[in-house]
Design an enzyme around this catalytic site. Structure first.
Site, PDB file in Angstrom:
ATOM      1  N   SER A  66      67.718  30.768  31.824  1.00  0.00           N
ATOM      2  CA  SER A  66      69.188  30.468  31.338  1.00  0.00           C
ATOM      3  C   SER A  66      67.834  29.590  29.726  1.00  0.00           C
ATOM      4  O   SER A  66      66.540  30.994  29.795  1.00  0.00           O
ATOM      5  CB  SER A  66      70.395  29.690  30.938  1.00  0.00           C
ATOM      6  OG  SER A  66      70.472  29.765  30.149  1.00  0.00           O
ATOM      7  N   ASP A 210      73.619  35.462  31.625  1.00  0.00           N
ATOM      8  CA  ASP A 210      72.940  33.679  32.267  1.00  0.00           C
ATOM      9  C   ASP A 210      73.033  34.009  34.039  1.00  0.00           C
ATOM     10  O   ASP A 210      73.767  34.538  34.315  1.00  0.00           O
ATOM     11  CB  ASP A 210      73.681  32.412  32.075  1.00  0.00           C
ATOM     12  CG  ASP A 210      73.019  31.514  31.526  1.00  0.00           C
ATOM     13  OD1 ASP A 210      72.030  31.589  33.130  1.00  0.00           O
ATOM     14  OD2 ASP A 210      72.810  31.092  30.680  1.00  0.00           O
TER      15      ASP A 210
END
Length: 755
Positions: A66, A210
């Site tokens: 991320s 993610d």
């Protein structure tokens, strides 16, 4: 565990002895840097990297998830901590996290509807489709493409200045996906695609979100790359969630998706030799506007383990120095060998290339690429547009990836103002659905005083430069009648109908030129008061107009609300071909209203113009002068005049906003108005605006509504103060004003996007 214990022993017990070694050794241990996910809190990684650079530790491998993949990835391709600090501190986060393009990049026919609704839903064969994410992500993808241009010709991430890998998760298989090759910008965009916040990335057969869903702190991945010593910066939730993380919608969504990964996060920590855990209390995953403070927290956390880092640096000094990094240079300009477009279905390639404004053989830079992408988004035919550059024989292949907007969309929002009260704004827009090159839009304001609009545009040619245009408007408005002391004696109901058909031409994204025939019907009926008129048999009265029109409009504003720069301008000419009174009721009642509606002449012309310019004179101050004028060579009937008063969010057809007057407090024909707005930005979303304006109406004899409305030349001056807040549901505005006519305070309140 034995290996890690030895590393700790080396760091804590023998650092000085090791530093004093006489001969360098060539079996230098490999250092890995692991950066966790954490949304905006991941900006703390930059502060930690600053300290690593300070003590002289350069990682041999980097892994991240991320935000950790973004910071780690950019560091791996040669950006320094100082450069990363500059990038995030100067980034336009409002743009990156909203996908909004400047209004100046939206084509003229779409400016009215752009960013006007709180909710937009695709209409499919199965009904309404909810967006896969609050943010499409094209803006941040474009940023990644620009920042990664220096490694555009490098396929494997192991060949970057510092080898790099990042993690994403495939929604379809539920498995971790490791990026170690291919498009760098796609890897970063996939790794940070927080479920329900950012739309997933479709890549081949994968549906990527993610990586923090499965592996928010990829220590194991870094060890597999060959790292002997791990430095980890963890901004994720190792134990408990901070309450500060839950004070926003994005915070709740992000934290919810990462809960299942908490145990994996804790399991990775024992394998980290130097742990840096910033105290980010008070900040959450959406605190991007606090980038400087978060970076500082990261630096402070790294300094708390400065002793360990310094010992490690001195330990590494006994070995052979690593080779200097070979940092690729950033290309400034690109010669495009060809343009490849992926994702086109109903939109033609010619239309796409025309909007992009880039062809094979052109020399471009990032500014031109950004403008081209914004123009394509501004056509509203695309939800997502991004690009990659690939070297080819000294030139570059421009690979465009796009996702077309759904051909049918339903939009709605709620709004309120103190004049027309609450309403629900609904819209259906169809593009290329009825036939190619067609745009159909219908908007209804469901309110006590409703408004309705239908606009149909049929483009000619693939470039969409000219079109035929049909517009129908229907409004029910208030028509207040004021006494000399400013009190409302009574209120008529104003029924306004407008039908126009003609041709339009767009020049770029700023100019629109229209030529059209127009039919207008403006009728007045009873609402409150005015007993003397309607008790005498008057049912309704007003006028009909048939006219030929020409108008030219320029709009270069950067935003619909609270613009900081740009120009809004219009010049219009109208020739009345026919003008007739319309009356329904008794003959005796007609005499009471005839002076207001009987035309002096069937034919006349009218000129109108307005101009407003916004200047950003400093970071917080914006000045905006505005002028407006109208002139007709014959007397206009009362329902065909210009209504003056109120503020812009209350404005309806044939109205001029004027601070210091209530809505429609004055009715004028020939006038000149000047206004000066001075806006101060208190915070990112809160503004205070001071307004001063003056109006002169002249040659204004007749028509009249005897006993109620009389025509006269007037000079009106007003000033006011507005407090304005740019909220997620639209602008919230509250203001007070006063003027030299019917002295007394007027107040205004508006919430949400008006019609």
């Amino acid at each position: 565990m034995i290996k890690r214990s030895l590393v700790i022993l080396i760091l804590v017990v023998f650092p000085l002895l090791l530093v004093s070694a006489e001969e360098p050794r060539n079996d230098r241990p490999k250092v890995g840097l692991v950066l966790s996910g954490g949304g905006a809190k991941g900006l703390a990684h930059i502060g930690a990297i600053k300290v690593l650079e300070e003590v002289g530790i350069r990682p041999d491998y980097i892994t991240g998830t991320s935000m950790g993949s973004i910071i780690g990835g950019l560091y791996s391709i040669g950006y320094t901590a100082t450069e990363l600090d500059s990038i995030v501190s100067t980034a336009d986060w409002a743009h990156l996290l909203s996908d909004r393009v400047p209004l100046s990049d939206v084509i003229p026919e779409e400016k009215t509807d752009y960013q006007r609704f709180q909710v937009e839903l695709d209409i499919t064969e199965d009904g309404f489709a909810v967006p896969m994410g609050l943010i499409g992500g094209h803006a941040i993808s474009e940023l990644f493409a620009r920042l990664s241009a220096r490694v555009s010709g490098t396929y494997y991430f192991k060949d970057y200045p510092i080898p790099f890998k990042c993690v994403a998760a495939d929604l379809l298989s539920g498995e971790q996906v490791i990026f170690d090759r291919g498009s760098f910008s796609t890897a970063l965009r996939s790794s940070m695609s927080i479920p329900s916040v950012f739309s997933p990335v479709e890549l081949d057969t994968l549906y990527l979100v993610d990586g923090g869903v499965l592996n928010n702190f990829p220590v194991d991945l870094c060890r597999e790359m060959g790292a002997d010593i791990i430095i980890g910066v963890n901004v994720g939730n190792a134990d408990r969630v901070n309450k500060a993380d839950l004070n926003s919608l994005i915070g709740v969504l992000t934290t919810s998706t990462m809960i299942a990964n908490s145990s994996n996060n804790r399991a990775q920590l024992p394998y980290v030799d130097v742990v840096i855990m910033p105290d980010l209390t008070g900040y959450n995953v959406a605190s991007f506007f606090n980038a400087p403070q978060i970076i500082e927290r990261g630096e402070l956390a790294a300094r708390e383990v400065y002793g360990q880092l310094d010992s490690l640096a001195r330990f590494l000094d006994q070995f052979d120095k690593p080779k200097p990094l070979s940092i690729p240079s950033d290309p400034v300009e690109f010669v495009i060998s060809r343009v490849e477009v992926d994702g086109l279905e109903k939109v033609s390639r010619r239309f796409f290339i025309s909007g992009l404004g880039i062809n094979a053989g052109d020399t471009v830079d990032f500014s031109l690429l950004s403008q081209g992408v914004n123009r394509l988004i501004g056509t509203r035919y695309f939800d997502y547009v991004t690009y990659n550059l690939e070297p080819e024989g000294g030139k570059y292949v421009l690979k465009m990836n796009t996702q077309e907007s759904a051909p049918a969309k339903f939009k709605f929002s709620i709004h309120y103002d103190n004049e027309y009260k609450a309403g629900i704004l609904t819209n259906i827009t169809l593009r290329n659905l009825l036939w190619i090159g067609n745009r159909f839009s219908t908007t209804l304001d469901i309110a006590e005083k409703p408004r309705f609009n239908v606009t149909a545009i049929n483009y000619y040619g693939e470039n969409h430069l000219t079109a035929s245009k049909l517009v129908f408007d229907r409004e029910v408005n208030n028509f207040p009648v004021y006494m000399n002391d400013g009190r409302v004696y009574g209120t008529l109901t104003h029924h306004y109908t407008d039908l126009a058909f003609g041709f339009m031409s767009s020049i770029g994204t700023s100019w629109e030129i229209d030529a059209y025939l127009e039919y207008e019907r403006s009728m007045l009926t009873d609402q409150t008061g005015m007993y003397e008129i309607f008790s005498n048999g008057v049912a309704r009265f007003g006028n009909e107009f048939i006219s030929a029109n020409f108008s030219s409009k320029l709009n270069t504003l950067d935003r619909r609300y609270f613009p900081r720069r740009g120009t809004d301008m219009m010049i219009g000419y109208r020739f009345i071909l026919d003008n007739r009174a319309v009356y329904h009721g008794s003959e005796s009642g007609r005499e009471l209203v005839s002076d207001a509606i009987e035309p002096v002449n069937k034919n006349f012309f009218e000129l109108s113009a307005y101009y407003q310019k916004f200047f950003r004179v400093s970071k917080r101050w914006v000045i905006s002068p505005r002028v407006q004028a109208n002139f007709a060579d014959m007397q206009l009937p009362l329902p065909g005049r210009v209504f003056v008063g109120g503020v812009p969010f209350q404005r309806r057809s044939n109205e001029v906003s004027f601070v210091g007057l209530s809505s429609r407090e004055k009715y004028v024909q020939n006038f000149v108005m000047a206004q000066l707005n001075l806006r101060y930005r208190v915070t990112r979303s809160l503004n205070i605006t001071g307004v001063a304006n003056g109006l002169v109406s002249f040659l204004d004899e007749g028509p009249e509504l005897p006993g109620y409305i009389s025509s006269k030349d007037e000079e009106v001056v007003g000033m006011g103060l507005l407090v304005e807040y740019d909220s997620v549901i639209g602008p919230i505005q509250f203001g007070i004003s006063n003027g030299n006519i019917n002295k007394g305070l007027r107040w205004y309140f508006g919430l949400g996007y008006p019609f």
